[in-house]
Design an enzyme around this catalytic site. Structure first.
Site, mmCIF file in Angstrom:
data_model
loop_
_atom_site.group_PDB
_atom_site.id
_atom_site.type_symbol
_atom_site.label_atom_id
_atom_site.label_comp_id
_atom_site.label_asym_id
_atom_site.label_seq_id
_atom_site.Cartn_x
_atom_site.Cartn_y
_atom_site.Cartn_z
ATOM 1 N N LYS A 9 0.711 -1.093 0.077
ATOM 2 C CA LYS A 9 -0.096 -0.037 -0.029
ATOM 3 C C LYS A 9 0.792 1.270 -0.004
ATOM 4 O O LYS A 9 2.169 1.070 0.268
ATOM 5 C CB LYS A 9 -0.897 -0.049 1.247
ATOM 6 C CG LYS A 9 -1.740 -1.430 1.151
ATOM 7 C CD LYS A 9 -2.770 -1.217 2.297
ATOM 8 C CE LYS A 9 -3.850 -2.245 2.358
ATOM 9 N NZ LYS A 9 -4.801 -2.261 3.348
ATOM 10 N N TYR A 49 -12.399 -3.003 -3.230
ATOM 11 C CA TYR A 49 -12.963 -3.113 -1.773
ATOM 12 C C TYR A 49 -14.459 -3.226 -1.860
ATOM 13 O O TYR A 49 -15.324 -2.506 -0.747
ATOM 14 C CB TYR A 49 -12.419 -1.864 -0.906
ATOM 15 C CG TYR A 49 -10.920 -2.026 -0.704
ATOM 16 C CD1 TYR A 49 -10.653 -3.166 0.356
ATOM 17 C CD2 TYR A 49 -9.953 -1.134 -0.863
ATOM 18 C CE1 TYR A 49 -9.437 -3.205 0.745
ATOM 19 C CE2 TYR A 49 -8.610 -1.333 -0.524
ATOM 20 C CZ TYR A 49 -8.422 -2.419 0.283
ATOM 21 O OH TYR A 49 -6.985 -2.720 0.691
ATOM 22 N N ASN A 112 -2.019 0.166 6.896
ATOM 23 C CA ASN A 112 -1.620 -1.064 7.355
ATOM 24 C C ASN A 112 -0.669 -2.063 6.568
ATOM 25 O O ASN A 112 -0.430 -3.160 6.502
ATOM 26 C CB ASN A 112 -2.721 -2.106 8.168
ATOM 27 C CG ASN A 112 -3.628 -2.474 7.113
ATOM 28 O OD1 ASN A 112 -3.336 -2.033 5.668
ATOM 29 N ND2 ASN A 112 -4.587 -3.282 7.328
ATOM 30 N N HIS A 115 -2.088 -5.573 1.681
ATOM 31 C CA HIS A 115 -3.151 -6.526 1.570
ATOM 32 C C HIS A 115 -2.941 -7.870 0.893
ATOM 33 O O HIS A 115 -2.041 -7.794 0.022
ATOM 34 C CB HIS A 115 -4.017 -5.686 0.316
ATOM 35 C CG HIS A 115 -5.248 -6.494 -0.226
ATOM 36 N ND1 HIS A 115 -6.582 -6.702 0.406
ATOM 37 C CD2 HIS A 115 -5.229 -7.421 -1.313
ATOM 38 C CE1 HIS A 115 -7.065 -7.590 -0.204
ATOM 39 N NE2 HIS A 115 -6.533 -8.199 -1.224
ATOM 40 N N GLU A 126 -9.877 -10.699 -7.679
ATOM 41 C CA GLU A 126 -8.876 -9.341 -7.441
ATOM 42 C C GLU A 126 -7.673 -9.263 -8.451
ATOM 43 O O GLU A 126 -7.309 -8.388 -8.936
ATOM 44 C CB GLU A 126 -8.407 -9.207 -5.972
ATOM 45 C CG GLU A 126 -9.175 -9.102 -5.075
ATOM 46 C CD GLU A 126 -8.700 -9.310 -3.648
ATOM 47 O OE1 GLU A 126 -7.455 -9.776 -3.315
ATOM 48 O OE2 GLU A 126 -9.800 -9.117 -2.639
HETATM 49 P P1 IDP Z 1 -7.922 -7.132 5.543
HETATM 50 O O1 IDP Z 1 -7.094 -6.264 4.691
HETATM 51 O O2 IDP Z 1 -7.102 -7.782 6.781
HETATM 52 O O3 IDP Z 1 -8.464 -8.345 4.909
HETATM 53 P P2 IDP Z 1 -10.649 -6.007 5.859
HETATM 54 O O4 IDP Z 1 -11.499 -6.264 7.019
HETATM 55 O O5 IDP Z 1 -10.806 -6.630 4.404
HETATM 56 O O6 IDP Z 1 -9.109 -6.525 6.271
HETATM 57 O O7 IDP Z 1 -10.262 -4.523 5.614
HETATM 58 C C1 IDP Z 1 -9.742 -3.861 4.266
HETATM 59 C C2 IDP Z 1 -8.744 -2.671 4.701
HETATM 60 O O8 IDP Z 1 -9.543 -1.674 5.172
HETATM 61 C C3 IDP Z 1 -7.818 -2.973 5.713
HETATM 62 O O9 IDP Z 1 -6.874 -3.523 5.508
HETATM 63 C C4 IDP Z 1 -7.635 -1.661 6.163
HETATM 64 O O10 IDP Z 1 -6.895 -0.865 5.392
HETATM 65 C C5 IDP Z 1 -8.985 -1.097 6.232
HETATM 66 N N1 IDP Z 1 -9.750 -1.126 7.381
HETATM 67 C C6 IDP Z 1 -10.385 -2.227 7.912
HETATM 68 N N2 IDP Z 1 -11.202 -2.025 9.202
HETATM 69 C C7 IDP Z 1 -11.010 -0.821 9.352
HETATM 70 C C8 IDP Z 1 -11.509 0.021 10.264
HETATM 71 O O11 IDP Z 1 -11.998 -0.424 11.165
HETATM 72 N N3 IDP Z 1 -11.213 1.465 10.419
HETATM 73 C C9 IDP Z 1 -10.228 1.843 9.347
HETATM 74 N N4 IDP Z 1 -9.758 1.043 8.346
HETATM 75 C C10 IDP Z 1 -10.165 -0.122 8.208
HETATM 76 MG MG MG Z 2 -10.126 -8.004 3.399
#
Ligand code: IDP
Ligand code: MG
Length: 134
Positions: A9, A49, A112, A115, A126
């Site tokens: 990212k 997303y 974070n 992905h 994807e």
């Molecule tokens: P993942 O990337 O571990 O699969 P997902 O729940 O699919 O997690 O969420 C996609 C992305 O959205 C996350 O990697 C993160 O960047 C963002 N994200 C997820 N949950 C939150 C939240 O509660 N607040 C802000 N950003 C979030």
């Molecule tokens: Mg995810």
């Protein structure tokens, strides 16, 4: 062979830890089948997303992801989907296990670093969104 989509990212690209992150996957003997760097457009990201469209963090996530370069990769290997998610660590860097990519380079729930696809179905979807004709 199983395949998954990995994104490095914009936060991690900006931190100049692309090489360190790729090494984490190579150390586990995963193969890079395809790789490119791009600034993704909002349409691509909204499709990628899609499952989070109604979440309150969705606009912030799309702004973040479209705000800089992203490295997109297709990784290949046995059980690569679960292996990558383990190497990446918990979505929340504060909860990510020691030495995972998100533990090392993630700075918040949104920022974070990486992905990884969560299932064969999402990996197929994807990969076809991010790469043409593969
Ligand atoms: P993942 O990337 O571990 O699969 P997902 O729940 O699919 O997690 O969420 C996609 C992305 O959205 C996350 O990697 C993160 O960047 C963002 N994200 C997820 N949950 C939150 C939240 O509660 N607040 C802000 N950003 C979030
Ligand atoms: Mg995810």
């Amino acid at each position: 062979m199983e395949r998954t989509l990995v994104l490095i990212k914009p936060d991690a690209v900006h931190m100049k830890v692309v090489g360190n992150i790729i090494s984490k996957y190579e150390e586990k003997k995963l193969d890079i089948a395809h790789i490119k760097i791009l600034i993704p457009d909002r349409n691509l990201l909204e499709n990628h997303y899609e499952e989070h469209r109604e979440k309150d963090f969705f606009p912030k996530l799309i702004n973040f992801m479209s705000g800089g370069r992203v490295v997109a990769m297709v990784l290949e290997g046995e059980n690569v989907i679960s292996k990558v998610r383990k190497i990446n660590g918990h979505t929340d860097p504060n909860k990510a296990e020691e030495n995972t990519i998100r533990n090392l380079y993630g700075t918040s729930l949104t920022y974070n670093a990486v992905h990884g696809s969560d299932s064969v179905e999402s990996a197929n979807k994807e990969i076809s969104l991010w790469f043409d004709n593969i």
